[in-house]
Design a protein around this motif. Structure first.
Motif, PDB file in Angstrom:
ATOM      1  N   THR A  61      25.874 -21.963  -7.694  1.00 58.42           N
ATOM      2  CA  THR A  61      24.850 -22.654  -6.710  1.00 58.42           C
ATOM      3  C   THR A  61      25.366 -22.415  -5.271  1.00 58.42           C
ATOM      4  OG1 THR A  61      26.202 -24.837  -6.595  1.00 58.42           O
ATOM      5  CG2 THR A  61      24.395 -24.422  -8.161  1.00 58.42           C
ATOM      6  N   VAL A  62      24.227 -22.292  -4.502  1.00 57.07           N
ATOM      7  CA  VAL A  62      24.678 -22.338  -2.915  1.00 57.07           C
ATOM      8  C   VAL A  62      23.818 -23.562  -2.424  1.00 57.07           C
ATOM      9  CG1 VAL A  62      24.927 -19.440  -2.635  1.00 57.07           C
ATOM     10  CG2 VAL A  62      22.598 -20.757  -2.638  1.00 57.07           C
ATOM     11  N   PRO A  63      24.137 -23.845  -1.082  1.00 55.92           N
ATOM     12  CA  PRO A  63      23.397 -24.946  -0.664  1.00 55.92           C
ATOM     13  C   PRO A  63      21.733 -24.828  -0.327  1.00 55.92           C
ATOM     14  CG  PRO A  63      25.520 -24.815   0.558  1.00 55.92           C
ATOM     15  CD  PRO A  63      24.955 -23.417  -0.167  1.00 55.92           C
ATOM     16  N   GLY A  64      21.346 -23.649   0.226  1.00 56.39           N
ATOM     17  CA  GLY A  64      19.966 -23.569   0.528  1.00 56.39           C
ATOM     18  C   GLY A  64      19.828 -22.318   0.158  1.00 56.39           C
ATOM     19  N   SER A  65      18.335 -21.922   0.359  1.00 59.55           N
ATOM     20  CA  SER A  65      17.841 -20.527   0.081  1.00 59.55           C
ATOM     21  C   SER A  65      18.405 -19.571   1.081  1.00 59.55           C
ATOM     22  CB  SER A  65      16.479 -20.490   0.073  1.00 59.55           C
ATOM     23  OG  SER A  65      15.880 -21.235  -0.920  1.00 59.55           O
ATOM     24  N   PHE A  66      18.808 -20.040   2.231  1.00 62.05           N
ATOM     25  CA  PHE A  66      19.321 -19.442   3.354  1.00 62.05           C
ATOM     26  C   PHE A  66      20.460 -18.574   3.050  1.00 62.05           C
ATOM     27  CE2 PHE A  66      21.856 -18.045   7.095  1.00 62.05           C
ATOM     28  CZ  PHE A  66      20.932 -17.355   7.621  1.00 62.05           C
ATOM     29  N   GLU A  67      21.355 -19.284   2.031  1.00 59.58           N
ATOM     30  CA  GLU A  67      22.689 -18.862   1.454  1.00 59.58           C
ATOM     31  C   GLU A  67      22.677 -17.883   0.380  1.00 59.58           C
ATOM     32  OE1 GLU A  67      22.276 -22.041   2.594  1.00 59.58           O
ATOM     33  OE2 GLU A  67      23.162 -21.512   4.474  1.00 59.58           O
ATOM     34  N   LEU A  68      21.384 -17.787  -0.128  1.00 58.56           N
ATOM     35  CA  LEU A  68      21.132 -17.013  -1.377  1.00 58.56           C
ATOM     36  C   LEU A  68      21.673 -15.510  -1.345  1.00 58.56           C
ATOM     37  CD1 LEU A  68      17.584 -18.020  -2.749  1.00 58.56           C
ATOM     38  CD2 LEU A  68      19.831 -18.286  -3.964  1.00 58.56           C
ATOM     39  N   SER A  69      21.433 -14.703  -0.257  1.00 54.64           N
ATOM     40  CA  SER A  69      21.708 -13.510   0.067  1.00 54.64           C
ATOM     41  C   SER A  69      23.371 -13.325  -0.009  1.00 54.64           C
ATOM     42  CB  SER A  69      21.277 -12.873   1.297  1.00 54.64           C
ATOM     43  OG  SER A  69      19.867 -13.430   1.584  1.00 54.64           O
ATOM     44  N   LEU A  70      23.991 -14.239   0.552  1.00 55.06           N
ATOM     45  CA  LEU A  70      25.542 -13.884   0.486  1.00 55.06           C
ATOM     46  C   LEU A  70      26.033 -14.237  -1.016  1.00 55.06           C
ATOM     47  CD1 LEU A  70      28.230 -13.251   1.920  1.00 55.06           C
ATOM     48  CD2 LEU A  70      28.272 -15.814   2.572  1.00 55.06           C
ATOM     49  N   GLY A  71      25.459 -15.272  -1.442  1.00 58.41           N
ATOM     50  CA  GLY A  71      25.761 -15.718  -2.732  1.00 58.41           C
ATOM     51  C   GLY A  71      25.419 -14.508  -3.857  1.00 58.41           C
ATOM     52  N   GLY A  93       7.263 -26.516   6.195  1.00 60.68           N
ATOM     53  CA  GLY A  93       7.313 -27.675   6.790  1.00 60.68           C
ATOM     54  C   GLY A  93       6.452 -27.736   8.092  1.00 60.68           C
ATOM     55  N   ASP A  94       6.859 -28.602   9.089  1.00 59.27           N
ATOM     56  CA  ASP A  94       6.232 -28.690  10.261  1.00 59.27           C
ATOM     57  C   ASP A  94       6.666 -27.789  11.431  1.00 59.27           C
ATOM     58  OD1 ASP A  94       4.375 -30.411   9.466  1.00 59.27           O
ATOM     59  OD2 ASP A  94       5.703 -32.284   9.812  1.00 59.27           O
ATOM     60  N   THR A  95       8.016 -27.180  10.881  1.00 61.08           N
ATOM     61  CA  THR A  95       8.833 -26.296  12.178  1.00 61.08           C
ATOM     62  C   THR A  95       8.583 -24.861  11.752  1.00 61.08           C
ATOM     63  OG1 THR A  95      10.799 -26.650  11.296  1.00 61.08           O
ATOM     64  CG2 THR A  95      10.029 -28.576  12.611  1.00 61.08           C
ATOM     65  N   ARG A  96       9.273 -24.032  12.493  1.00 63.07           N
ATOM     66  CA  ARG A  96       9.426 -22.518  12.001  1.00 63.07           C
ATOM     67  C   ARG A  96      10.530 -22.376  11.300  1.00 63.07           C
ATOM     68  NH1 ARG A  96       9.315 -18.844  17.035  1.00 63.07           N
ATOM     69  NH2 ARG A  96       8.781 -17.277  15.343  1.00 63.07           N
ATOM     70  N   HIS A  97      11.138 -23.348  10.795  1.00 61.75           N
ATOM     71  CA  HIS A  97      12.237 -23.079   9.837  1.00 61.75           C
ATOM     72  C   HIS A  97      11.899 -22.057   8.536  1.00 61.75           C
ATOM     73  CE1 HIS A  97      15.818 -25.186  11.410  1.00 61.75           C
ATOM     74  NE2 HIS A  97      16.408 -24.630  10.358  1.00 61.75           N
ATOM     75  N   PHE A  98      10.662 -22.478   8.151  1.00 66.35           N
ATOM     76  CA  PHE A  98      10.292 -21.873   6.796  1.00 66.35           C
ATOM     77  C   PHE A  98      10.398 -20.289   7.032  1.00 66.35           C
ATOM     78  CE2 PHE A  98       6.472 -20.086   4.782  1.00 66.35           C
ATOM     79  CZ  PHE A  98       6.619 -20.542   3.413  1.00 66.35           C
ATOM     80  N   ASP A  99       9.479 -20.117   8.347  1.00 66.64           N
ATOM     81  CA  ASP A  99       9.521 -18.470   8.419  1.00 66.64           C
ATOM     82  C   ASP A  99      11.032 -17.910   8.752  1.00 66.64           C
ATOM     83  OD1 ASP A  99       6.791 -18.786   8.723  1.00 66.64           O
ATOM     84  OD2 ASP A  99       6.909 -19.456  10.583  1.00 66.64           O
ATOM     85  N   PHE A 100      11.741 -18.580   9.349  1.00 61.82           N
ATOM     86  CA  PHE A 100      13.079 -17.984   9.344  1.00 61.82           C
ATOM     87  C   PHE A 100      13.844 -17.849   8.265  1.00 61.82           C
ATOM     88  CE2 PHE A 100      12.746 -19.917  14.145  1.00 61.82           C
ATOM     89  CZ  PHE A 100      12.634 -18.258  14.572  1.00 61.82           C
ATOM     90  N   ILE A 101      13.842 -18.815   7.307  1.00 62.16           N
ATOM     91  CA  ILE A 101      14.501 -18.745   5.973  1.00 62.16           C
ATOM     92  C   ILE A 101      13.852 -17.781   5.217  1.00 62.16           C
ATOM     93  CG2 ILE A 101      15.195 -20.231   4.018  1.00 62.16           C
ATOM     94  CD1 ILE A 101      15.311 -22.597   5.807  1.00 62.16           C
ATOM     95  N   CYS A 102      12.498 -17.841   4.949  1.00 61.71           N
ATOM     96  CA  CYS A 102      11.934 -17.024   4.156  1.00 61.71           C
ATOM     97  C   CYS A 102      12.101 -15.492   4.615  1.00 61.71           C
ATOM     98  CB  CYS A 102      10.233 -16.943   4.192  1.00 61.71           C
ATOM     99  SG  CYS A 102       9.818 -18.840   3.258  1.00 61.71           S
ATOM    100  N   GLN A 103      11.849 -15.024   5.784  1.00 64.42           N
ATOM    101  CA  GLN A 103      12.407 -13.661   6.384  1.00 64.42           C
ATOM    102  C   GLN A 103      13.693 -13.269   6.234  1.00 64.42           C
ATOM    103  OE1 GLN A 103      10.305 -11.419   8.131  1.00 64.42           O
ATOM    104  NE2 GLN A 103      12.138 -10.284   7.810  1.00 64.42           N
ATOM    105  N   ALA A 104      14.739 -14.222   6.273  1.00 62.24           N
ATOM    106  CA  ALA A 104      16.039 -13.956   6.340  1.00 62.24           C
ATOM    107  C   ALA A 104      16.472 -13.569   4.712  1.00 62.24           C
ATOM    108  CB  ALA A 104      16.934 -15.191   6.787  1.00 62.24           C
ATOM    109  N   VAL A 105      16.055 -14.568   3.856  1.00 67.08           N
ATOM    110  CA  VAL A 105      16.370 -14.352   2.383  1.00 67.08           C
ATOM    111  C   VAL A 105      15.542 -13.121   1.826  1.00 67.08           C
ATOM    112  CG1 VAL A 105      14.754 -15.958   1.407  1.00 67.08           C
ATOM    113  CG2 VAL A 105      16.747 -15.701   0.360  1.00 67.08           C
TER     114      VAL A 105
END
Ligand code: RBF
Length: 158
Positions: A61-71, A93-105
């Motif tokens: 397991t990793v904490p969040g989707s952002f960490e999936l690549s390294l895992g 969500g209401d902020t741009r976090h979604f875009d950053f996380i999806c793009q990164a992963v």
């Protein structure tokens, strides 16, 4: 992608390779645990149903989707592991976090595929709502964890 019209979980067993001696790594994000644990259940059960041995399914397991690549990279670098399945759920969500996380992963997982020359499967849901996610994690649109497992198996039979 018209996934609302299609339940890929109803896959054909044609072109399914023999996975008796294959080793699978699964990396799963803890964020939106209700969804990701259902994806994990689907992926694991599908691998077992298709002939994988329980001891050949390594789950991390990793904490969040952002960490999936390294895992995924940590699993992919193990020469014993034939394919890696990444499972996560990023809810708009209401902020741009979604875009950053999806793009990164998406980029990160693609890089791990190519760097280690082995299948690293993108089993990350990117829905607008929790309800849409649950529909795709054992609900009315099937279980995308099953599909991720089948994709891994099909790639091993390439
Ligand atoms: N991780 C997910 O897997 N799914 C999410 O929906 C999600 N939403 C997040 C929203 C915010 C505002 C933040 C700060 C993080 C979120 N994360 C989510 C966690 C992210 O993937 C990662 O674990 C953290 O940003 C730490 O690197």
């Amino acid at each position: 992608m018209a996934s609302s019209l299609k339940n890929l979980s109803e896959y054909t067993t044609k072109n399914i390779s023999d996975i008796q001696n294959r080793v699978f790594g699964i990396v799963v994000a803890e964020w939106n645990e209700e969804v990701t644990s259902a994806l994990l259940e689907g992926a694991k059960n599908t691998l077992l149903k298709e002939g994988a041995k329980p001891e050949n399914i390594i789950i991390k397991t990793v904490p969040g989707s952002f960490e999936l690549s390294l895992g995924a990279q940590w699993l992919a670098q193990d020469p014993q592991i034939d394919a890696v399945i990444c499972l996560g759920c990023v809810i708009q969500g209401d902020t741009r976090h979604f875009d950053f996380i999806c793009q990164a992963v998406a980029t990160g997982i693609t890089e791990v595929n190519l760097k280690f020359n082995k299948p690293v499967i993108f089993g990350v849901l990117t829905p607008n709502t929790l309800e849409q996610a649950l529909d795709r994690a054992g609900g009315k649109h099937g279980n995308k964890g099953d599909e991720a497992a089948i994709t891994a198996i099909k790639m091993l039979g390439f």
